[in-house]
Every structure is written in structure tokens, then in C-alpha cells.
Design an enzyme around this catalytic site. Structure first.
Site, short mmCIF file in Angstrom:
data_model
loop_
_atom_site.label_atom_id
_atom_site.label_comp_id
_atom_site.label_asym_id
_atom_site.label_seq_id
_atom_site.Cartn_x
_atom_site.Cartn_y
_atom_site.Cartn_z
N ALA A 164 41.76 26.98 27.20
CA ALA A 164 42.95 27.91 27.36
C ALA A 164 44.01 27.15 28.44
O ALA A 164 45.17 27.26 28.09
CB ALA A 164 42.65 29.42 27.56
N TYR A 165 43.35 26.93 29.34
CA TYR A 165 44.39 26.33 30.53
C TYR A 165 45.10 25.02 30.18
O TYR A 165 46.17 24.90 30.07
CB TYR A 165 43.14 25.91 31.61
CG TYR A 165 43.93 25.37 32.80
CD1 TYR A 165 44.63 25.91 34.08
CD2 TYR A 165 44.10 24.04 33.02
CE1 TYR A 165 45.25 25.23 34.82
CE2 TYR A 165 44.54 23.22 34.00
CZ TYR A 165 45.33 23.93 35.00
OH TYR A 165 45.82 23.50 36.16
N GLY A 166 44.34 24.25 29.25
CA GLY A 166 44.80 22.81 28.80
C GLY A 166 45.72 23.27 27.68
O GLY A 166 46.77 22.47 27.58
N LYS A 169 48.95 24.43 29.42
CA LYS A 169 49.86 23.51 30.04
C LYS A 169 50.37 22.44 29.13
O LYS A 169 51.36 21.98 29.20
CB LYS A 169 48.70 22.76 30.98
CG LYS A 169 48.20 23.43 32.16
CD LYS A 169 49.41 23.70 33.19
CE LYS A 169 48.89 24.18 34.41
NZ LYS A 169 49.91 24.55 35.50
#
Ligand SMILES: NC(=O)c1ccc[n+]([C@@H]2O[C@H](COP(=O)([O-])OP(=O)(O)OC[C@H]3O[C@@H](n4cnc5c(N)ncnc54)[C@H](OP(=O)(O)O)[C@@H]3O)[C@@H](O)[C@H]2O)c1
Length: 260
Positions: A164-166, A169
Site C-alpha cells: 500500500a505504501y508503494g 508513493k
């Protein structure tokens, strides 16, 4: 091995008002200290009011101009209020370093929780959209400015450990480029940076969850070490400065070669 090079300030950001999110620690705190040393009046934002105030006090003791504003990136009204506070304090905005973010609970796509996906969307992506539009509105009144968004090396490839972070971003890279194209004629430059492993609380949190990750990340960095937060801040300072006057829509790696 750490970076111990002491770089003398040259007034890179003299006369500029710069707003910094995620300024209570890590890359943002290093940026606040550096930008102030380079002549900017800085406005530091994050949730930890006490930590911000401590940095503000340090910067003022060094003769710099600094103020703090409490901000929750999950709350759009809070972001707009923080930019309004910059206007109240200085009546203008020349630079913005949209840097605050949270790490997700590390783990595969299948088990990433709905809560984590929602938080990553709100804090790591939507916040920057809200912040950029508020910042650009204020910048336009004085003929433009420069925005730098902190993305991540984790946006560039598949990201099985932090999916989810990737994804958020990578979405941030998209609106960074779109804003650069949309606002070029307003005199607003918009760029991103993609740090690799950087020695901050965020890496410590990941290490606590995934022992050995710092060693694995470091092993993949050709320069053989993680970045110090001030090294990442240097790149943001240059992108915010007039020396980068022809640079917009760039997503600049600050990763010791890890993405090469
Ligand atoms: N460290 C790395 O290896 C690495 C690598 C690639 C990219 N990055 C990126 O670099 C940037 C800075 O990270 P860092 O390494 O300096 O991490 P950090 O030490 O954990 O700092 C994160 C900052 O973001 C703020 N923040 C988090 N959630 C927030 C919220 N809901 N509202 C307002 N502020 C919030 C934190 O302040 P409060 O908790 O006080 O609110 C803190 O100031 C982030 O965008 C991160 O994704 C870091």
C-alpha cells in the site's frame, strides 16, 4: 560508515518562506534545520507539537526564523489550516517540502488491512494533493514558487513488503508530474525525490517489525550505507532553490545508487 561531511551554508534559500511537513523528526527535521541555515524562514508541521517546538527553539537560537504549526495529514481541514497559518505569519509562500508520511504494517498484498490501505491513501497520498493545491494558491499570489514531494524508492518497482505504501508513493509521483505540467505557466515548479534507505525512525520501525531489513536494504546500496537525513534534505534544498530554475516534473533518486 556515516556521512560526516560538514557543508557550509551558502544562502541557497535566502529570503524564501518554506513550509515543511513531517518536520518533527527524520528527513523533515533535518530539512528544517538545513533550510533555515540556508536563509529560509521555515514553518514546521507535524502532529508532535512538542518535538516541533524543540526544533523551532534550536533554529531560533542559531539566529534563524522558524515557527511550528500542528498538522494531521489525515485531515484535509488541518492541512488547509496549516497553509493558512503560513499566510498569517509571512503573507507568502515560496517553497513547500511535502515530506510527512507513515509506514504501513509491513506484509504481503493479501493480508494488508483495509485500515492500512485507508491510512496510506489519506496520509501518504491525498494529503499531498490537498497540500499542493493550497500551497500553489498561495504561491501564485507572489508569482510562483517551488514544491518538492517526498516519494520513495519503494514507488519505482513492485513492492511486496510494503504494497500500500508503494502504491501511494507511485500515485504521488503521478500527481507530482501532473502538477508540474499544470502549473508551469504559473511559475510553480514541482518535483519529487525518491529516497532509498535513510537512517530515521521509519527504518527503525520497519526493522522492529522485520528484523534484518536494515542490513538487507544497506546491502543493496552501491555506496554501501544508508543516507543520513541531512543528505536527503540537501537535494530538496537544491530543488527548492533558484539554482534548479529549469527543473520541474523530475523524480530525483536520493538512494546511493540502489535504484540503478
Ligand atoms: N527513512 C527511509 O528509509 C525512507 C525511504 C524512502 C522514503 N522515505 C520517505 O521520507 C519521508 C520522511 O520519512 P522519515 O524517514 O523522516 O520518517 P520519520 O522519521 O518516521 O518521520 C515521518 C514524519 O512524518 C510525520 N507524520 C507521520 N504521520 C503524520 C500525520 N498523520 N500527520 C502529520 N505528520 C505526520 C511525522 O510526524 P508526527 O508523528 O509528529 O506527526 C514525522 O515528522 C516520508 O515521506 C517517507 O515515506 C523514507
Amino acid at each position: 560508515m556515516t556521512n560526516t561531511v560538514d557543508i557550509a551554508p551558502i544562502g541557497l534559500l535566502s529570503g524564501k518562506v518554506v513550509f515543511i511537513t513531517g518536520a518533527s523528526r527524520g528527513i523533515g527535521a533535518a530539512a528544517a534545520r538545513l533550510f533555515a541555515a540556508e536563509g529560509a524562514a521555515v514553518v514546521l508541521a507535524a502532529r508532535s507539537t512538542e518535538a516541533l517546538q524543540k526544533i523551532v527553539t534550536e533554529i531560533r537560537a542559531e539566529g534563524g526564523v522558524a515557527d511550528a504549526v500542528t498538522l494531521d495529514l489525515a485531515d484535509r481541514a488541518s492541512i488547509r489550516a496549516a497553509v493558512d497559518r503560513v499566510e498569517e505569519l509571512h503573507g507568502r509562500l515560496d517553497g513547500a517540502f511535502n515530506n510527512g508520511a507513515a509506514i504501513q504494517q509491513p506484509g504481503p498484498l493479501d493480508t494488508t488491512s483495509d485500515e492500512d490501505i485507508d491510512q496510506q491513501f489519506a496520509v501518504n497520498f491525498r494529503s499531498h494533493w490537498t497540500a499542493m493545491t493550497a500551497e500553489a494558491a498561495l504561491m501564485r499570489r507572489n508569482g510562483g514558487g517551488a514544491i518538492v514531494n517526498t516519494s520513495s524508492i519503494g514507488s519505482r518497482r513492485a513492492n511486496p513488503a510494503l504494497p500500500a505504501y508503494g502504491a501511494m508513493k507511485r500515485a504521488l509521483n503521478s500527481i507530482t508530474e501532473t502538477a508540474a505540467v499544470s502549473w508551469g505557466r504559473d511559475g510553480i515548479r514541482v518535483n519529487g525525490i525518491t529516497p532509498g534507505g535513510t537512517a530515521t525512525e521509519m527504518m527503525k520501525a520497519w526493522e522492529a517489525d522485520t528484523p534484518g531489513i536494515i542490513e538487507r536494504v544497506t546491502a543493496a546500496i552501491p555506496l554501501g550505507r544508508m543516507a543520513e537525513p541531512h543528505e536527503t534534505a540537501q537535494v530538496a534544498a537544491w530543488l527548492l532553490s533558484d539554482r534548479a530554475s529549469m527543473v520541474t516534473g523530475a523524480i530525483v533518486p536520493v538512494d546511493g545508487g540502489a535504484g540503478a
